[in-house]
Design a protein around this motif. Structure first.
Motif, PDB file in Angstrom:
ATOM      1  N   GLN A 104      44.149 -42.578  30.758  1.00 31.47           N
ATOM      2  CA  GLN A 104      44.302 -41.171  30.376  1.00 31.47           C
ATOM      3  C   GLN A 104      45.570 -40.591  30.992  1.00 31.47           C
ATOM      4  O   GLN A 104      46.344 -39.890  30.327  1.00 31.47           O
ATOM      5  CB  GLN A 104      43.070 -40.390  30.827  1.00 31.47           C
ATOM      6  CG  GLN A 104      43.006 -38.957  30.350  1.00 31.47           C
ATOM      7  CD  GLN A 104      41.714 -38.284  30.791  1.00 31.47           C
ATOM      8  OE1 GLN A 104      41.369 -38.275  31.974  1.00 31.47           O
ATOM      9  NE2 GLN A 104      40.973 -37.737  29.845  1.00 31.47           N
ATOM     10  N   ALA A 108      49.160 -39.334  29.160  1.00 36.17           N
ATOM     11  CA  ALA A 108      49.733 -38.006  29.378  1.00 36.17           C
ATOM     12  C   ALA A 108      51.169 -38.095  29.892  1.00 36.17           C
ATOM     13  O   ALA A 108      52.002 -37.236  29.580  1.00 36.17           O
ATOM     14  CB  ALA A 108      48.871 -37.226  30.372  1.00 36.17           C
ATOM     15  N   ALA A 111      53.310 -39.795  26.492  1.00 32.76           N
ATOM     16  CA  ALA A 111      53.234 -39.277  25.130  1.00 32.76           C
ATOM     17  C   ALA A 111      54.338 -38.256  24.905  1.00 32.76           C
ATOM     18  O   ALA A 111      54.352 -37.194  25.537  1.00 32.76           O
ATOM     19  CB  ALA A 111      51.861 -38.655  24.874  1.00 32.76           C
ATOM     20  N   LYS A 112      55.243 -38.542  24.011  1.00 31.60           N
ATOM     21  CA  LYS A 112      56.361 -37.646  23.729  1.00 31.60           C
ATOM     22  C   LYS A 112      56.920 -37.979  22.352  1.00 31.60           C
ATOM     23  O   LYS A 112      56.706 -39.086  21.827  1.00 31.60           O
ATOM     24  CB  LYS A 112      57.453 -37.796  24.789  1.00 31.60           C
ATOM     25  CG  LYS A 112      58.036 -39.204  24.861  1.00 31.60           C
ATOM     26  CD  LYS A 112      59.068 -39.319  25.975  1.00 31.60           C
ATOM     27  CE  LYS A 112      59.645 -40.741  26.031  1.00 31.60           C
ATOM     28  NZ  LYS A 112      60.654 -40.863  27.112  1.00 31.60           N
ATOM     29  N   LEU A 180      51.076 -37.552  20.151  1.00 30.69           N
ATOM     30  CA  LEU A 180      51.614 -36.705  21.217  1.00 30.69           C
ATOM     31  C   LEU A 180      50.527 -36.091  22.082  1.00 30.69           C
ATOM     32  O   LEU A 180      50.774 -35.735  23.227  1.00 30.69           O
ATOM     33  CB  LEU A 180      52.471 -35.590  20.611  1.00 30.69           C
ATOM     34  CG  LEU A 180      53.583 -36.043  19.653  1.00 30.69           C
ATOM     35  CD1 LEU A 180      54.386 -34.840  19.189  1.00 30.69           C
ATOM     36  CD2 LEU A 180      54.473 -37.086  20.299  1.00 30.69           C
ATOM     37  N   ASP A 181      49.341 -35.930  21.536  1.00 33.57           N
ATOM     38  CA  ASP A 181      48.223 -35.376  22.289  1.00 33.57           C
ATOM     39  C   ASP A 181      46.950 -35.752  21.555  1.00 33.57           C
ATOM     40  O   ASP A 181      46.960 -35.993  20.335  1.00 33.57           O
ATOM     41  CB  ASP A 181      48.342 -33.858  22.414  1.00 33.57           C
ATOM     42  CG  ASP A 181      47.489 -33.298  23.558  1.00 33.57           C
ATOM     43  OD1 ASP A 181      46.698 -34.069  24.153  1.00 33.57           O
ATOM     44  OD2 ASP A 181      47.595 -32.089  23.834  1.00 33.57           O
ATOM     45  N   GLU A 183      42.335 -35.321  21.805  1.00 33.12           N
ATOM     46  CA  GLU A 183      41.094 -34.878  22.445  1.00 33.12           C
ATOM     47  C   GLU A 183      39.950 -35.714  21.882  1.00 33.12           C
ATOM     48  O   GLU A 183      39.845 -35.901  20.666  1.00 33.12           O
ATOM     49  CB  GLU A 183      40.842 -33.405  22.162  1.00 33.12           C
ATOM     50  CG  GLU A 183      41.553 -32.457  23.113  1.00 33.12           C
ATOM     51  CD  GLU A 183      40.947 -32.444  24.508  1.00 33.12           C
ATOM     52  OE1 GLU A 183      39.722 -32.685  24.627  1.00 33.12           O
ATOM     53  OE2 GLU A 183      41.681 -32.187  25.474  1.00 33.12           O
ATOM     54  N   ARG A 197      42.291 -27.434  21.081  1.00 28.06           N
ATOM     55  CA  ARG A 197      42.843 -27.748  22.400  1.00 28.06           C
ATOM     56  C   ARG A 197      44.260 -28.338  22.316  1.00 28.06           C
ATOM     57  O   ARG A 197      44.889 -28.590  23.348  1.00 28.06           O
ATOM     58  CB  ARG A 197      41.927 -28.733  23.125  1.00 28.06           C
ATOM     59  CG  ARG A 197      40.490 -28.216  23.279  1.00 28.06           C
ATOM     60  CD  ARG A 197      39.554 -29.315  23.749  1.00 28.06           C
ATOM     61  NE  ARG A 197      38.155 -28.876  23.671  1.00 28.06           N
ATOM     62  CZ  ARG A 197      37.105 -29.691  23.854  1.00 28.06           C
ATOM     63  NH1 ARG A 197      37.302 -30.972  24.129  1.00 28.06           N
ATOM     64  NH2 ARG A 197      35.881 -29.216  23.757  1.00 28.06           N
ATOM     65  N   LEU A 198      44.769 -28.564  21.120  1.00 28.77           N
ATOM     66  CA  LEU A 198      46.052 -29.248  20.951  1.00 28.77           C
ATOM     67  C   LEU A 198      47.283 -28.343  20.954  1.00 28.77           C
ATOM     68  O   LEU A 198      48.396 -28.855  21.135  1.00 28.77           O
ATOM     69  CB  LEU A 198      46.029 -30.078  19.657  1.00 28.77           C
ATOM     70  CG  LEU A 198      44.937 -31.155  19.594  1.00 28.77           C
ATOM     71  CD1 LEU A 198      45.013 -31.894  18.263  1.00 28.77           C
ATOM     72  CD2 LEU A 198      45.046 -32.124  20.768  1.00 28.77           C
ATOM     73  N   ARG A 200      48.481 -26.763  23.200  1.00 25.23           N
ATOM     74  CA  ARG A 200      49.147 -26.925  24.496  1.00 25.23           C
ATOM     75  C   ARG A 200      50.369 -27.843  24.389  1.00 25.23           C
ATOM     76  O   ARG A 200      51.261 -27.809  25.253  1.00 25.23           O
ATOM     77  CB  ARG A 200      48.159 -27.511  25.514  1.00 25.23           C
ATOM     78  CG  ARG A 200      47.689 -28.909  25.147  1.00 25.23           C
ATOM     79  CD  ARG A 200      46.468 -29.338  25.898  1.00 25.23           C
ATOM     80  NE  ARG A 200      45.996 -30.654  25.435  1.00 25.23           N
ATOM     81  CZ  ARG A 200      44.773 -31.120  25.649  1.00 25.23           C
ATOM     82  NH1 ARG A 200      43.890 -30.395  26.319  1.00 25.23           N
ATOM     83  NH2 ARG A 200      44.424 -32.317  25.206  1.00 25.23           N
ATOM     84  N   SER A 201      50.411 -28.698  23.347  1.00 24.55           N
ATOM     85  CA  SER A 201      51.510 -29.657  23.202  1.00 24.55           C
ATOM     86  C   SER A 201      52.486 -29.266  22.104  1.00 24.55           C
ATOM     87  O   SER A 201      53.320 -30.086  21.705  1.00 24.55           O
ATOM     88  CB  SER A 201      50.943 -31.058  22.919  1.00 24.55           C
ATOM     89  OG  SER A 201      50.162 -31.514  24.003  1.00 24.55           O
TER      90      SER A 201
END
Length: 273
Positions: A104, A108, A111-112, A180-181, A183, A197-198, A200-201
Motif C-alpha cells: 500500500q 502511494a 503512483a504518478k 494514480l489512486d 480505493e 475518496r479519489l 484527493r489525487s
C-alpha cells in the motif's frame, strides 16, 4: 504504478520490477512498515515484495513458477550462489509476514502520471485525460476475507454468491493506463462511495472522465473543487432542461440534489448532445 499485461513466459525477471520500484525505495518502505528482518532469511522482505508484485502482474502463474522466473536472470549471471527457490509453504508464510501495508505504501509512493505530450490519447487541448471507474473481483474463500469483504447477494438477501468479492474504484491516466489512486472495500460498498475518496489525487490541468452512474451534485462538486475539469456521461432518462442554448448546439443546464424545488442544491453544467 505501471500495469503490464503479459503471460508468465514473458516475465523478464527482477530487472523489470527493480526498474519501476528501485531496491532502495522498497527497503525504505519495508523499514517504515516495520517488516525488516531481524535475522537473515531465505526470503528477505525485499524479495517478497517483488514476488507479490509478480503474483499480481502475472496472476495465472502459480507461486513457484513466478519465483523461478523472477530469479532466472540472476541464476544465469551466477549471482544466486547456493540460494534455491523455497518450498511453496515458505512462500505462503513469507507473504503473510509481509502483509499488505508495504504494498500500500509502495503504491502511494510511486503512483504518478506516466504520459507526456507525445503519448497517444493522453491529452486533450492541454488537459491530461483521467478516468474514474469501479470493478469487482473474486478473492479466496476464507473466513478472514468473508469477514472483511462479504459476498454479493440478491436484493432480498435470500441468496448469496459462492464467491467473496472485493470492490475497487480507481483513478486512471487514460493515455498510459497508469493507476494514480485506488480505493478498495467490501462488495457491499457502493462505487460512488469509493470514487468520492479519489478527488484527493486530482488537480487543475486535468480532464476527468466518468460513466453515467457517477453523475451527482456531491461527487461533481468534490472533483471540481480540485480545479479539475469534468466530462461525465448522463443516464438516458436524465432530463437536463435548456437554460441557455449555445452557438455550437450545446446548452447550459443544471443538476440538483433534493426533490423540493425551493431547497434544491443546483450546479450549472454544459450539456454536449
Amino acid at each position: 504504478m505501471v500495469w503490464v499485461a503479459a503471460s508468465a513466459s514473458d516475465l523478464s525477471g527482477l530487472g523489470l520490477l527493480t526498474w519501476v520500484y528501485p531496491p532502495g525505495l522498497v527497503d525504505r518502505v519495508v523499514a517504515a512498515c516495520g517488516r525488516s528482518e531481524q535475522r537473515r532469511r531465505l526470503l528477505p522482505a525485499r524479495l517478497v515484495v517483488y514476488f507479490v508484485l509478480g503474483l499480481a502482474l502475472f496472476s495465472p502463474a502459480p507461486y513457484l513458477e513466478v519465483m523461478r522466473h523472477l530469479v532466472a536472470g540472476l541464476r544465469g549471471l551466477g549471482l544466486l550462489g547456493k540460494w534455491h527457490v523455497p518450498a511453496k509453504s515458505s512462500l505462503f508464510r513469507a507473504r503473510q509476514r509481509l502483509g499488505f501495508e508495504p504494498l500500500q505504501v509502495l503504491f502511494a509512493a510511486t503512483a504518478k502520471p506516466m504520459a507526456n505530450e507525445s503519448t497517444p490519447g493522453a491529452f486533450w487541448r492541454g488537459l491530461r485525460l483521467l478516468a474514474v471507474d469501479g470493478t469487482c473481483w473474486d478473492v479466496a474463500d476464507t473466513e478472514a476475507n468473508q469477514a472483511a469483504f462479504g459476498r454479493p447477494g440478491n436484493g432480498r438477501g435470500t441468496r448469496r454468491s459462492a464467491f467473496v468479492q472485493v470492490r475497487m474504484a480507481a483513478l486512471v491516466e487514460v493515455g498510459s493506463h497508469a493507476v494514480l489512486d485506488a480505493e478498495l472495500a467490501g462488495c457491499r460498498t457502493g462505487e460512488v462511495t469509493l470514487v468520492g475518496r479519489l478527488p484527493r489525487s486530482c488537480d487543475a490541468g486535468q480532464l476527468v472522465l466518468a460513466d453515467r452512474g457517477f453523475l451527482g451534485v456531491p461527487l461533481w462538486r468534490a472533483f471540481t473543487a480540485t480545479g479539475a475539469d469534468l466530462l461525465w456521461r448522463v443516464p438516458a432518462n436524465r432530463v437536463l432542461p435548456i437554460r441557455k442554448l449555445l452557438r455550437d448546439g450545446s446548452w447550459l443546464s443544471d443538476i440538483h440534489a433534493g426533490t423540493d424545488p425551493a431547497k434544491r442544491d443546483l450546479v450549472q453544467v454544459r450539456v454536449l448532445a
